[in-house]
Motif scaffolding. Structure first.
Motif, PDB file in Angstrom:
ATOM      1  N   PHE A  96       0.829  -1.199   0.000  1.00 29.25           N
ATOM      2  CA  PHE A  96       0.000   0.000   0.000  1.00 29.25           C
ATOM      3  C   PHE A  96       0.865   1.251   0.000  1.00 29.25           C
ATOM      4  O   PHE A  96       0.436   2.303  -0.426  1.00 29.25           O
ATOM      5  CB  PHE A  96      -0.912  -0.040   1.227  1.00 29.25           C
ATOM      6  N   TYR A 128      11.483  12.833   3.906  1.00 27.72           N
ATOM      7  CA  TYR A 128      10.654  13.583   2.958  1.00 27.72           C
ATOM      8  C   TYR A 128      10.540  12.818   1.638  1.00 27.72           C
ATOM      9  O   TYR A 128      11.518  12.305   1.120  1.00 27.72           O
ATOM     10  CB  TYR A 128      11.270  14.956   2.719  1.00 27.72           C
ATOM     11  N   PRO A 140       6.366  10.791   8.232  1.00 30.66           N
ATOM     12  CA  PRO A 140       6.336  12.228   8.506  1.00 30.66           C
ATOM     13  C   PRO A 140       7.283  12.604   9.644  1.00 30.66           C
ATOM     14  O   PRO A 140       7.866  11.736  10.284  1.00 30.66           O
ATOM     15  CB  PRO A 140       4.889  12.457   8.920  1.00 30.66           C
ATOM     16  N   SER A 141       7.402  13.898   9.887  1.00 28.71           N
ATOM     17  CA  SER A 141       8.138  14.361  11.063  1.00 28.71           C
ATOM     18  C   SER A 141       7.279  14.105  12.303  1.00 28.71           C
ATOM     19  O   SER A 141       6.068  14.272  12.265  1.00 28.71           O
ATOM     20  CB  SER A 141       8.409  15.853  10.924  1.00 28.71           C
ATOM     21  N   ARG A 143       5.789  16.732  16.810  1.00 28.76           N
ATOM     22  CA  ARG A 143       4.739  17.134  17.737  1.00 28.76           C
ATOM     23  C   ARG A 143       4.865  16.400  19.065  1.00 28.76           C
ATOM     24  O   ARG A 143       4.184  16.735  20.027  1.00 28.76           O
ATOM     25  CB  ARG A 143       3.360  16.924  17.129  1.00 28.76           C
ATOM     26  N   MET A 168       2.301  34.915 -10.721  1.00 27.62           N
ATOM     27  CA  MET A 168       1.118  34.189 -11.155  1.00 27.62           C
ATOM     28  C   MET A 168       0.055  35.182 -11.607  1.00 27.62           C
ATOM     29  O   MET A 168       0.010  36.323 -11.178  1.00 27.62           O
ATOM     30  CB  MET A 168       0.576  33.303 -10.058  1.00 27.62           C
ATOM     31  N   GLY A 209      -7.112  33.144  -5.442  1.00 29.42           N
ATOM     32  CA  GLY A 209      -6.768  32.231  -4.357  1.00 29.42           C
ATOM     33  C   GLY A 209      -7.656  31.024  -4.205  1.00 29.42           C
ATOM     34  O   GLY A 209      -7.180  29.991  -3.789  1.00 29.42           O
ATOM     35  N   GLY A 241     -10.219  28.417  -2.595  1.00 23.91           N
ATOM     36  CA  GLY A 241     -10.360  28.025  -1.185  1.00 23.91           C
ATOM     37  C   GLY A 241     -11.798  28.104  -0.728  1.00 23.91           C
ATOM     38  O   GLY A 241     -12.693  28.450  -1.485  1.00 23.91           O
ATOM     39  N   ASN A 242     -11.994  27.759   0.521  1.00 23.40           N
ATOM     40  CA  ASN A 242     -13.353  27.795   1.034  1.00 23.40           C
ATOM     41  C   ASN A 242     -13.383  28.278   2.456  1.00 23.40           C
ATOM     42  O   ASN A 242     -12.354  28.404   3.081  1.00 23.40           O
ATOM     43  CB  ASN A 242     -14.008  26.421   0.955  1.00 23.40           C
ATOM     44  N   TRP A 244       4.875  24.115   2.156  1.00 27.12           N
ATOM     45  CA  TRP A 244       4.600  22.977   1.274  1.00 27.12           C
ATOM     46  C   TRP A 244       3.769  21.952   2.022  1.00 27.12           C
ATOM     47  O   TRP A 244       4.175  21.441   3.059  1.00 27.12           O
ATOM     48  CB  TRP A 244       5.900  22.317   0.819  1.00 27.12           C
ATOM     49  N   SER A 293       2.202  18.187   1.889  1.00 27.57           N
ATOM     50  CA  SER A 293       2.320  16.920   1.174  1.00 27.57           C
ATOM     51  C   SER A 293       1.749  15.840   2.064  1.00 27.57           C
ATOM     52  O   SER A 293       1.551  16.047   3.257  1.00 27.57           O
ATOM     53  CB  SER A 293       3.777  16.622   0.824  1.00 27.57           C
ATOM     54  N   GLN A 294       1.487  14.682   1.474  1.00 19.71           N
ATOM     55  CA  GLN A 294       0.973  13.571   2.282  1.00 19.71           C
ATOM     56  C   GLN A 294       2.109  13.043   3.153  1.00 19.71           C
ATOM     57  O   GLN A 294       3.040  12.466   2.618  1.00 19.71           O
ATOM     58  CB  GLN A 294       0.451  12.466   1.379  1.00 19.71           C
ATOM     59  N   PHE A 295       2.179  13.164   4.448  1.00 20.03           N
ATOM     60  CA  PHE A 295       1.237  13.844   5.294  1.00 20.03           C
ATOM     61  C   PHE A 295       2.002  14.727   6.254  1.00 20.03           C
ATOM     62  O   PHE A 295       2.038  14.454   7.434  1.00 20.03           O
ATOM     63  CB  PHE A 295       0.395  12.816   6.080  1.00 20.03           C
ATOM     64  N   ASP A 296       2.694  15.692   5.710  1.00 23.07           N
ATOM     65  CA  ASP A 296       3.281  16.659   6.624  1.00 23.07           C
ATOM     66  C   ASP A 296       3.413  18.042   6.000  1.00 23.07           C
ATOM     67  O   ASP A 296       3.198  18.226   4.798  1.00 23.07           O
ATOM     68  CB  ASP A 296       4.597  16.156   7.233  1.00 23.07           C
ATOM     69  N   ARG A 329       1.750  25.930  -1.136  1.00 22.57           N
ATOM     70  CA  ARG A 329       1.895  25.024  -2.277  1.00 22.57           C
ATOM     71  C   ARG A 329       1.648  23.589  -1.843  1.00 22.57           C
ATOM     72  O   ARG A 329       1.748  23.263  -0.669  1.00 22.57           O
ATOM     73  CB  ARG A 329       3.311  25.127  -2.861  1.00 22.57           C
ATOM     74  N   ARG A 342       2.453  19.378  -2.871  1.00 22.68           N
ATOM     75  CA  ARG A 342       3.271  18.474  -3.677  1.00 22.68           C
ATOM     76  C   ARG A 342       2.447  17.406  -4.380  1.00 22.68           C
ATOM     77  O   ARG A 342       2.867  16.830  -5.361  1.00 22.68           O
ATOM     78  CB  ARG A 342       4.296  17.749  -2.801  1.00 22.68           C
ATOM     79  N   GLN A 385      -7.109  28.021   4.129  1.00 23.11           N
ATOM     80  CA  GLN A 385      -6.855  28.216   2.700  1.00 23.11           C
ATOM     81  C   GLN A 385      -6.450  26.893   2.070  1.00 23.11           C
ATOM     82  O   GLN A 385      -5.536  26.232   2.546  1.00 23.11           O
ATOM     83  CB  GLN A 385      -5.741  29.254   2.515  1.00 23.11           C
ATOM     84  N   ASP A 386      -7.125  26.521   0.999  1.00 20.91           N
ATOM     85  CA  ASP A 386      -6.769  25.282   0.309  1.00 20.91           C
ATOM     86  C   ASP A 386      -5.418  25.413  -0.382  1.00 20.91           C
ATOM     87  O   ASP A 386      -5.074  26.480  -0.871  1.00 20.91           O
ATOM     88  CB  ASP A 386      -7.825  24.944  -0.746  1.00 20.91           C
ATOM     89  N   MET A 434      -0.395  25.138  -8.065  1.00 17.20           N
ATOM     90  CA  MET A 434      -0.683  26.558  -7.874  1.00 17.20           C
ATOM     91  C   MET A 434       0.171  27.137  -6.754  1.00 17.20           C
ATOM     92  O   MET A 434       0.468  26.456  -5.783  1.00 17.20           O
ATOM     93  CB  MET A 434      -2.152  26.772  -7.518  1.00 17.20           C
ATOM     94  N   ILE A 439      -0.228  29.860  -4.043  1.00 15.40           N
ATOM     95  CA  ILE A 439      -1.293  30.685  -3.483  1.00 15.40           C
ATOM     96  C   ILE A 439      -0.732  31.548  -2.355  1.00 15.40           C
ATOM     97  O   ILE A 439      -0.357  31.029  -1.310  1.00 15.40           O
ATOM     98  CB  ILE A 439      -2.447  29.808  -2.964  1.00 15.40           C
ATOM     99  N   GLU A 494      -8.539  19.389   4.651  1.00 24.06           N
ATOM    100  CA  GLU A 494      -9.110  18.818   3.429  1.00 24.06           C
ATOM    101  C   GLU A 494      -8.694  17.356   3.407  1.00 24.06           C
ATOM    102  O   GLU A 494      -7.494  17.070   3.402  1.00 24.06           O
ATOM    103  CB  GLU A 494      -8.556  19.562   2.209  1.00 24.06           C
ATOM    104  N   TRP A 513      -5.104   8.568   3.644  1.00 25.65           N
ATOM    105  CA  TRP A 513      -5.259   7.791   4.880  1.00 25.65           C
ATOM    106  C   TRP A 513      -4.650   8.464   6.093  1.00 25.65           C
ATOM    107  O   TRP A 513      -5.071   8.260   7.212  1.00 25.65           O
ATOM    108  CB  TRP A 513      -4.686   6.383   4.700  1.00 25.65           C
ATOM    109  N   TYR A 537      -5.616  12.514   9.221  1.00 25.01           N
ATOM    110  CA  TYR A 537      -5.846  12.809  10.638  1.00 25.01           C
ATOM    111  C   TYR A 537      -4.560  13.162  11.378  1.00 25.01           C
ATOM    112  O   TYR A 537      -4.579  13.816  12.394  1.00 25.01           O
ATOM    113  CB  TYR A 537      -6.511  11.612  11.321  1.00 25.01           C
ATOM    114  N   LYS A 538      -3.410  12.696  10.866  1.00 30.81           N
ATOM    115  CA  LYS A 538      -2.177  12.978  11.583  1.00 30.81           C
ATOM    116  C   LYS A 538      -1.328  14.024  10.871  1.00 30.81           C
ATOM    117  O   LYS A 538      -0.166  14.208  11.169  1.00 30.81           O
ATOM    118  CB  LYS A 538      -1.379  11.695  11.828  1.00 30.81           C
TER     119      LYS A 538
END
Lengths: 433, 255
Positions: free
Chosen positions: A173, A211, A216-217, A220, A422, A430, A432-433, B129, B131-134, B171, B173, B188-189, B194, B196, B214, B218, B221-222
């Motif tokens: 996966f 990365y 991830p890092s 936290r 841009m 921009g 977004g929502n 930046w 990215s999945q997931f950080d 931005r 990735r 902001q999305d 793009m 932004i 957003e 998987w 959440y983290k």
């Protein structure tokens, strides 16, 4: 939840189930269970007042002395933040609900014991609790709980990289697959000669993440929690290596003596301790890149007798060099190499600028100098030619490092003012929502 | 049955109102606002909340009354009606008017937060930046440019100085993410492909949660980060230290 043997062990010992049981029993004696993991303290170690379960204590205080003073100060600073409300409670001598830590059962027990101790004077109780929170360093039992919550779903119970999120071998996966610790090999370290990682290397991975992968890092979590996870991951790796060594011993000798597990454990432990001697450091200041260096780096990158990088990483550094691919039976282009875990592996696309082992110049220097343990990337920092001279003397190493890093440069200047680079999609812009 | 249903709808009304009245006692409410424009957004939020609250009580009260009044066992034949023109006009015109009120009251705030012509006249502090997931914050190095080799990359922590307008480029990735800091009232999305620009100004030092708003896969959440707001001096010191770490020769790893 319990530790099991790896698939490789079960396969190689399929005809000897009693040996499987013997190995599983030995491993439990040496490393405990997932509920209560701890290293066996051998008689020699006990005599020498040495306890491998305490990485945070100095060697003369019964620990392994692996946490430098600066690192311990970082742990204490984070503890003050993490336990702020608990410390305020202790200052008020209000101990209600103080011992509820969902990811640290051992800490909960220790707090509860101090709170419930009727013989303790109130001043002493307060001081003990304050010291416990301020100097908190997780035991393996605390860390196993955090590991279970945060790491297990990818890395698996035994650290085999086979958690549910990793998918199965047939249907992975994640790409790349999560690290299987049990080989004792970790790719992104500061050491050479394929040495085991130092604890600081594993900590850096937790701090920075890898990365470009699903790792991830984990910043936290407090420093104490991260060091605790490092201790636990190391234990799982050592456990896996001991398991592997026992299988080899059995296959060689056709039986396992009672002393074999302990001998294997001590052997592996020594290997892990030796890593600190193998750190790759550049003596002197990192030279700043110059156009001449980049030009030199360009030559070395493509020179088959020097860097020879282009053969795998491609002429443009896109990770598409001829040596990285082969044709399979059906004539499809497939990765030529597999890594030590048996996964097909491709060279990094250097243009993306995603450096898994870190993007500092020294990180890239170490990748080129020492290679990547477990993968096909060779280390050429100490390679010598026929005359006994270094293939890449230090100035060439840095030329190569700076050239490789320059491949990912984007040409995007930061202009002054609010808008740059841009076309605004309408004044609102921009999205977004 | 009639009484039971009446009580059921009445309970919904009471519980609904109580949830909002008592929310601040249970940390169910918004976190404190720390941004310069968060107050405006909160005022809009409360304006809409009071409007919606008024109509919730009105319609729910009407429902309770109807159930109580007309819920008896039917003894007469039902009337047939074509509707009531005046009433329909009223319940179309009033909400329409209210929508106009909302439209005109929010325009100033929306313009302040999102219009590029109103952005503060500063250089972008960094690139964020997703990215999945950080989250990874990329600060320009000595050359003041993004995407060059001397950039400083900081995972997880977005460090900014307090009381200064901060502009950054958002931005992605891989997929769509959303930069959400509830303490700033800022969302902001981030769209792949793009760049932004987003701005904010924080008025209180501290650490604030940054989350992805957003669903991005998987590990959504983290996908957490932290907005760390420090004094200008501390920010400069942090930037200097990061630049030094960038040029490290690895000697700190020697024990």
């Amino acid at each position: 939840m319990h530790y099991t043997l790896s698939t490789a062990t079960k396969t190689s010992l399929a005809s000897a189930p009693e040996v499987q049981d013997q190995i599983l029993g030995s491993l439990e004696m040496l490393f405990g269970t997932p509920q209560n993991p701890s290293y066996l303290r051998t008689k020699d170690w006990a005599d020498a007042e040495f306890d491998p379960n305490h990485a945070e204590l100095a060697a003369d205080a019964g620990g392994t002395g692996e946490l430098a003073e600066s690192e311990m100060n970082g742990v204490k600073a984070d503890n003050l933040v993490r336990f702020r409300s608990q410390l305020e409670q202790v200052a008020r001598r209000d101990y209600a609900g103080l011992a509820e830590f969902k990811s640290a059962p051992h800490l909960s027990d220790r707090v509860a014991a101090i709170v419930a101790d009727k013989e303790l004077a109130e001043d002493k109780r307060q001081a003990d609790l304050k010291a416990l929170f301020e100097n908190y360093y997780p035991s393996l039992r605390d860390s196993t709980e955090l590991y279970r919550q945060q790491c297990l779903h990818c890395h698996g119970v035994e650290g085999g990289g086979d958690g549910p999120t990793a998918g199965s071998v047939e249907h992975p996966f994640l790409d790349p697959r999560p690290r299987d610790y049990r080989l004792g090999k970790f790719k992104f370290t500061a050491v050479k000669d394929k040495a085991r990682p130092r604890r600081q290397d594993l900590y850096r991975v937790l701090d920075q993440g890898v990365y470009g992968t699903a790792m991830p890092s984990f910043r936290r979590f407090s420093a104490a929690e991260r060091w605790g996870l490092v201790d636990y991951v190391r234990m799982l790796a050592i456990r896996g290596e001991v398991e592997h060594d026992l299988v080899i011993t059995f296959q060689d000798d056709e039986h396992l003596t009672a002393e074999a597990p302990l001998a294997a454990f001590q052997d592996v432990w020594t290997k892990w301790q030796a890593a600190k001697e193998k750190v790759v450091v550049f003596e002197g200041e990192v030279p700043a890149p110059t156009p001449a260096m980049l030009k030199r780096g360009d030559e070395l990158f493509h020179d088959a007798k020097k860097g020879n990088c282009a053969s795998c990483h491609g002429d443009m550094g896109l990770g598409d060099g001829p040596a990285a691919y082969k044709l399979d039976d059906q004539g499809h282009r497939v990765p030529a190499y597999t890594d030590d875990w048996g996964n097909p592996i491709l060279p990094r696309n250097l243009v993306q600028g995603l450096y898994r082992g870190g993007r500092r110049p020294i990180d890239v220097y170490r990748r080129i100098y020492a290679g990547i343990n477990g993968g096909p990337m060779p280390g050429i920092g100490e390679s010598k030619d026929a005359d006994g001279k270094l293939v890449l003397p230090p100035e060439d190493m840095w030329a190569l490092v700076h050239y490789v890093r320059s491949l990912s440069e984007r040409d995007e200047a930061v202009a002054g003012g609010p808008i740059h680079g841009m076309t605004p999609p309408g004044e609102g812009g921009g999205g977004g929502n | 049955m009639r009484i039971l249903l009446t009580l059921l709808f009445l309970a919904l009304l009471v519980l609904g109102v109580w949830t909002f009245m008592d929310a601040h006692n249970h940390a169910w409410w918004l976190p404190p606002n720390v941004s310069s424009y968060g107050g405006d957004i909160d005022r809009l939020f409360y304006l809409i909340l009071w409007m919606v609250g008024f109509f919730f009580v009105l319609t729910e009260g009407l429902l309770v009354w109807c159930v109580f009044n007309f819920g008896r066992k039917r003894t007469t034949k039902a009337d047939f009606t074509h509707g009531h023109h005046k009433l329909e006009l009223v319940w179309t015109a009033v909400p329409g008017l209210l929508l106009l009120v909302i439209t005109f009251t929010q325009m100033q705030t929306w313009a302040k937060v999102k219009f590029k012509s109103n952005f503060p006249d500063v250089k972008p502090t960094c690139e964020v930046w997703a990215s999945q997931f950080d989250w990874r914050m990329r600060y320009p190095g000595e050359d003041g440019k993004f995407g060059t080799v001397d950039d400083i990359e900081n995972p997880f922590e977005f460090v900014v100085p307090v009381n200064e307008p901060i502009l950054f480029n958002l931005r992605s990735r891989d997929v769509i993410h959303s930069f959400f800091v509830p303490y700033l009232r800022l969302k902001q999305d981030a769209m792949p492909g793009m760049v932004i620009p987003v701005w904010f100004q924080v008025e209180k030092e501290g650490s604030y949660d940054l989350v992805c708003a957003e669903l991005c896969g998987w590990g959504h959440y983290k996908m957490a980060g932290r907005l760390k707001v420090v004094s200008r001096a501390a920010y400069d010191a942090w930037l200097k230290k990061s630049k030094e770490e960038m040029n490290s020769n690895g000697s700190e790893d020697k024990s």
